[in-house]
Every structure is written in C-alpha cells, then in structure tokens.
Design a protein around this motif. Structure first.
Motif, PDB file in Angstrom:
ATOM      1  N   TRP A 250       5.381  -9.199  30.081  1.00 18.59           N
ATOM      2  CA  TRP A 250       6.452 -10.191  29.918  1.00 18.59           C
ATOM      3  C   TRP A 250       7.555 -10.050  30.966  1.00 18.59           C
ATOM      4  O   TRP A 250       7.885 -11.040  31.638  1.00 18.59           O
ATOM      5  CB  TRP A 250       7.005 -10.073  28.499  1.00 18.59           C
ATOM      6  N   PRO A 251       8.175  -8.872  31.157  1.00 20.23           N
ATOM      7  CA  PRO A 251       9.243  -8.778  32.164  1.00 20.23           C
ATOM      8  C   PRO A 251       8.747  -9.010  33.585  1.00 20.23           C
ATOM      9  O   PRO A 251       9.520  -9.437  34.452  1.00 20.23           O
ATOM     10  CB  PRO A 251       9.782  -7.349  31.973  1.00 20.23           C
ATOM     11  N   ARG A 252       7.463  -8.758  33.850  1.00 20.44           N
ATOM     12  CA  ARG A 252       6.934  -8.987  35.195  1.00 20.44           C
ATOM     13  C   ARG A 252       6.804 -10.476  35.471  1.00 20.44           C
ATOM     14  O   ARG A 252       7.025 -10.934  36.598  1.00 20.44           O
ATOM     15  CB  ARG A 252       5.588  -8.284  35.332  1.00 20.44           C
ATOM     16  N   VAL A 253       6.443 -11.258  34.449  1.00 26.17           N
ATOM     17  CA  VAL A 253       6.390 -12.715  34.620  1.00 26.17           C
ATOM     18  C   VAL A 253       7.802 -13.269  34.799  1.00 26.17           C
ATOM     19  O   VAL A 253       8.037 -14.164  35.624  1.00 26.17           O
ATOM     20  CB  VAL A 253       5.681 -13.370  33.424  1.00 26.17           C
ATOM     21  N   ARG A 254       8.767 -12.741  34.026  1.00 24.71           N
ATOM     22  CA  ARG A 254      10.155 -13.183  34.194  1.00 24.71           C
ATOM     23  C   ARG A 254      10.667 -12.866  35.599  1.00 24.71           C
ATOM     24  O   ARG A 254      11.380 -13.678  36.218  1.00 24.71           O
ATOM     25  CB  ARG A 254      11.043 -12.490  33.149  1.00 24.71           C
ATOM     26  N   ALA A 255      10.283 -11.694  36.115  1.00 22.61           N
ATOM     27  CA  ALA A 255      10.703 -11.336  37.472  1.00 22.61           C
ATOM     28  C   ALA A 255      10.095 -12.281  38.499  1.00 22.61           C
ATOM     29  O   ALA A 255      10.734 -12.632  39.500  1.00 22.61           O
ATOM     30  CB  ALA A 255      10.307  -9.890  37.770  1.00 22.61           C
ATOM     31  N   PHE A 256       8.859 -12.726  38.253  1.00 28.49           N
ATOM     32  CA  PHE A 256       8.216 -13.687  39.159  1.00 28.49           C
ATOM     33  C   PHE A 256       8.982 -15.006  39.180  1.00 28.49           C
ATOM     34  O   PHE A 256       9.204 -15.600  40.252  1.00 28.49           O
ATOM     35  CB  PHE A 256       6.774 -13.921  38.716  1.00 28.49           C
ATOM     36  N   LEU A 257       9.397 -15.485  38.013  1.00 29.33           N
ATOM     37  CA  LEU A 257      10.150 -16.742  37.961  1.00 29.33           C
ATOM     38  C   LEU A 257      11.462 -16.632  38.726  1.00 29.33           C
ATOM     39  O   LEU A 257      11.867 -17.579  39.422  1.00 29.33           O
ATOM     40  CB  LEU A 257      10.413 -17.134  36.501  1.00 29.33           C
ATOM     41  N   ASP A 258      12.135 -15.492  38.601  1.00 23.09           N
ATOM     42  CA  ASP A 258      13.376 -15.302  39.359  1.00 23.09           C
ATOM     43  C   ASP A 258      13.095 -15.248  40.853  1.00 23.09           C
ATOM     44  O   ASP A 258      13.884 -15.778  41.652  1.00 23.09           O
ATOM     45  CB  ASP A 258      14.057 -14.003  38.912  1.00 23.09           C
ATOM     46  N   ARG A 259      11.989 -14.630  41.238  1.00 20.58           N
ATOM     47  CA  ARG A 259      11.671 -14.491  42.654  1.00 20.58           C
ATOM     48  C   ARG A 259      11.425 -15.849  43.313  1.00 20.58           C
ATOM     49  O   ARG A 259      11.873 -16.088  44.445  1.00 20.58           O
ATOM     50  CB  ARG A 259      10.437 -13.598  42.809  1.00 20.58           C
ATOM     51  N   VAL A 260      10.699 -16.748  42.625  1.00 19.71           N
ATOM     52  CA  VAL A 260      10.352 -18.040  43.222  1.00 19.71           C
ATOM     53  C   VAL A 260      11.389 -19.115  42.909  1.00 19.71           C
ATOM     54  O   VAL A 260      11.245 -20.261  43.352  1.00 19.71           O
ATOM     55  CB  VAL A 260       8.962 -18.499  42.745  1.00 19.71           C
ATOM     56  N   GLY A 261      12.449 -18.767  42.154  1.00 22.88           N
ATOM     57  CA  GLY A 261      13.520 -19.713  41.909  1.00 22.88           C
ATOM     58  C   GLY A 261      13.234 -20.748  40.842  1.00 22.88           C
ATOM     59  O   GLY A 261      13.759 -21.871  40.920  1.00 22.88           O
ATOM     60  N   LEU A 262      12.441 -20.417  39.832  1.00 20.77           N
ATOM     61  CA  LEU A 262      12.166 -21.332  38.722  1.00 20.77           C
ATOM     62  C   LEU A 262      13.129 -21.018  37.580  1.00 20.77           C
ATOM     63  O   LEU A 262      13.184 -19.890  37.093  1.00 20.77           O
ATOM     64  CB  LEU A 262      10.715 -21.191  38.249  1.00 20.77           C
ATOM     65  N   ASP A 263      13.904 -22.015  37.150  1.00 15.47           N
ATOM     66  CA  ASP A 263      14.865 -21.836  36.070  1.00 15.47           C
ATOM     67  C   ASP A 263      14.167 -21.962  34.716  1.00 15.47           C
ATOM     68  O   ASP A 263      13.346 -22.864  34.501  1.00 15.47           O
ATOM     69  CB  ASP A 263      15.983 -22.879  36.168  1.00 15.47           C
ATOM     70  N   VAL A 264      14.480 -21.049  33.809  1.00 15.52           N
ATOM     71  CA  VAL A 264      13.868 -21.048  32.476  1.00 15.52           C
ATOM     72  C   VAL A 264      14.574 -22.062  31.592  1.00 15.52           C
ATOM     73  O   VAL A 264      15.810 -22.075  31.491  1.00 15.52           O
ATOM     74  CB  VAL A 264      13.937 -19.642  31.849  1.00 15.52           C
ATOM     75  N   ALA A 265      13.774 -22.914  30.934  1.00 19.95           N
ATOM     76  CA  ALA A 265      14.316 -23.914  30.026  1.00 19.95           C
ATOM     77  C   ALA A 265      14.220 -23.482  28.573  1.00 19.95           C
ATOM     78  O   ALA A 265      15.119 -23.778  27.775  1.00 19.95           O
ATOM     79  CB  ALA A 265      13.594 -25.254  30.217  1.00 19.95           C
TER      80      ALA A 265
END
Length: 336
Positions: free
Chosen positions: A108-123
C-alpha cells in the motif's frame, strides 16, 4: 586381426563389463542397512574419556526398531516462484494485474509513493476494499481527461499481493466503468507501476490497511484427509482458477495430455527423473526405458469464486495418501 583375436577381444570386453557391474555397486541404500556398533572396550588401566562420543543422539542407546517396512519420502524441490522478491505482470484474456511479494499493508505505501512520484492527486481511499482513486486530469496521451483506480488484494499465496488497475478516459463526471475504457493506456500504466515497484525495496511500513478485519490469509489451502485430500482455491473466478491450475501443473513437471473444462478435468503424465536416469549398462549400450505415471486432476466448483482440486491416478488406480499430499503440496507452491 584374426578370427581368434576378435573372439578373444569380445570375451575380454564382456569380462570387463561384468566385472564393472560388481565394482560400481549401488551404495545409495547402505545407510538403511547400517546397525549400531558396540562401544570400544579398553583395559581397566586405560582411560576412555578421549574416546567419548561427542555427537551422541539422545535416547539412541535404548531405541527399538519399529516393525514393518518404511519408505523415506524424497524432499520436494522448492517452488521457484515462492519466497523470491520479484514483480510480475499476470494476464488472463484482456485483464492484467501486478503480482508481487509482500502483504497488502506493505505494498500500500509503495503504491501511494508511486502516485506522489508521477503527480497523480488522490481523490478517494477505501481502506476496507483496498482501493485508491485518483482525480480527473488532462492527458495528452488520450486526447482528453483520465483517472485511475488501483485495487490491492491478497494474492493466492500467503505473503503476496495483487495490484489491479482501472483506467477511465473521456469526460469527467461519469461513473466508474466495469473495465478500462482504454486498454492500451491501462497496459502502459501497469508496466510503469510494475517497473517502479520492482525498483523499490520492499517497504515494511504498516499502514491503516493492516486494520482490515475478518479476512483470511491467502486464497489457497490444503484440506481433507486420505483419499479426500484436496486444495481449496478461494476468491478466484472459474477461468482464473483453471488457468492458474494448468500453469502450476506444467511448472510442477507434469505434461498435460488432455484438458476439458466441460467435465472440469485434466489428464496428466509425469516422467520421474530418478527412475529415468540411465544406469551403467544402459549408458554403455544406449538402452533407454521411460517410466511414466499418469494422473487425473479434477477442479470442482463450489461457487463462482471457490473451487476444490482433487488428484488421483488415471483408470481408477488408488493413489497412496503420502504421494497425493506430496504432489498437492508441490502444485500449491506454483499456484499464483
């Protein structure tokens, strides 16, 4: 070379071959015929402390041999896909997902880190279902807007996780579709995410996902006794379970002769490498004999997402209980 010389040569060669059969005696079972020897007796004036057994087995002096004949089972090789830190992209039809080592609370935290890396905002985040949804964004790759949904699940094997990706393109405001609206875009995102996860070290961070209650560890279990020993597969569709079973059987060393989903059965053959290993005489004269065992596997659906896997010899022959359990354990190691 005269006729007498040829005859003498053939007799000499035969003598060498026959004598070799005695020289190269098979010693693999010598340990089974070994017996305990009596301790060395020394004269009273001699001290025997230096001759003490430094590797004595507790209780061995008063042991009693069990009655009957016993066959020590050969240890099974470790399944190659178990315990290895690797990331794989799995596919079944048009569906594809990421399979990797690590529990969902570690991934889970690794997927969250990926979203931050590529600039995808969590809805939105749904912890109970293991879902992360992103906000709509403009994307040149699809000539419009897009958003993503990442779903984490427990893998078939304990200690593994699956990451499923859903891509929606078009105009914002529409509900989530059942399948990705752009399969090419989904394939790109899955590949990039898998590469990122493969490059990252396994994180041991415990997240709120670890608080999920009432969920069993893994989706695969060995249950039953005797002739009714079987593998239980849970939370898998029929097609997914069938494909995973066929792949596991092939990786376990079986050759699938026939497979018919109409009767939920696969007919297998297996060449034992130990029994097919050529001996001295067979190597010398090129003789070769194949020892093949034939099995039948039945996958019985219990529900749309639960299935039982049974194993037997073909043509009604009874499969020994220890043999059935050994094979089922081996197949379990390759199920994913």
């Amino acid at each position: 070379m005269g006729k007498r010389s040829v005859t003498r040569f053939v007799v000499l060669l035969s003598a060498v071959v026959l004598s070799a059969c005695g020289v190269f005696r098979d010693r693999s079972d010598d340990y089974r015929r070994a017996e305990l020897s009596k301790p060395l007796d020394l004269p009273p004036q001699m001290q025997s402390e230096a001759l003490g057994d430094e590797y004595a087995v507790p209780g061995i002096a008063g042991h009693q041999r069990l009655k009957g004949e016993f066959n020590a089972p050969r240890p099974e090789p470790l399944a190659k896909n178990v315990g290895q830190s690797e990331v794989r992209i799995q596919s079944l039809g048009d569906n594809r997902w990421i399979l990797l080592d690590g529990a969902p609370n570690q991934v889970w935290p690794r997927v969250r880190a990926f979203l931050d890396r590529v600039g995808l905002d969590v809805a939105d985040i749904n912890v109970e279902q293991g879902i992360i949804e992103t906000q709509w964004r403009d994307a040149e790759q699809v000539q419009g807007q897009e958003r993503f949904r990442f779903r984490l699940e427990q893998g078939v094997q304990v200690g593994t996780s699956e990451v499923h990706t859903l891509v929606q393109t078009g105009a914002a405001g529409k509900p989530w579709p059942q399948n990705s609206t752009d399969k090419d875009r989904e394939r790109q995102v899955v590949k990039v995410l898998a590469q990122y996860l493969a490059n990252e070290e396994a994180a041991g961070t415990v997240s709120i996902l670890a608080k999920r209650k009432g969920r069993e560890l893994g989706k695969i279990f060995l249950e039953g006794e005797g002739d009714q020993t079987y593998i239980r597969l849970k939370d898998l569709s029929y097609d997914r379970a069938w494909a995973a079973l066929a792949l596991a059987l092939e990786k376990s060393g079986f050759e699938i002769e026939e497979a018919h989903q109409s009767v939920n059965k696969l007919w297998l053959s297996y060449f034992d490498p130990e029994k097919n290993r050529p001996g001295f005489l067979r190597r010398l004269f090129g003789a070769e004999r194949k020892y093949v065992a034939r099995y039948v596997v039945e996958m019985r659906p219990v529900s749309d997402s639960e299935h039982l896997i049974f194993l037997n010899f073909q043509k009604g022959r009874r499969l020994p209980e220890e043999k059935r359990q050994d094979i089922l354990n081996r197949v379990m190691g390759y199920l994913h």
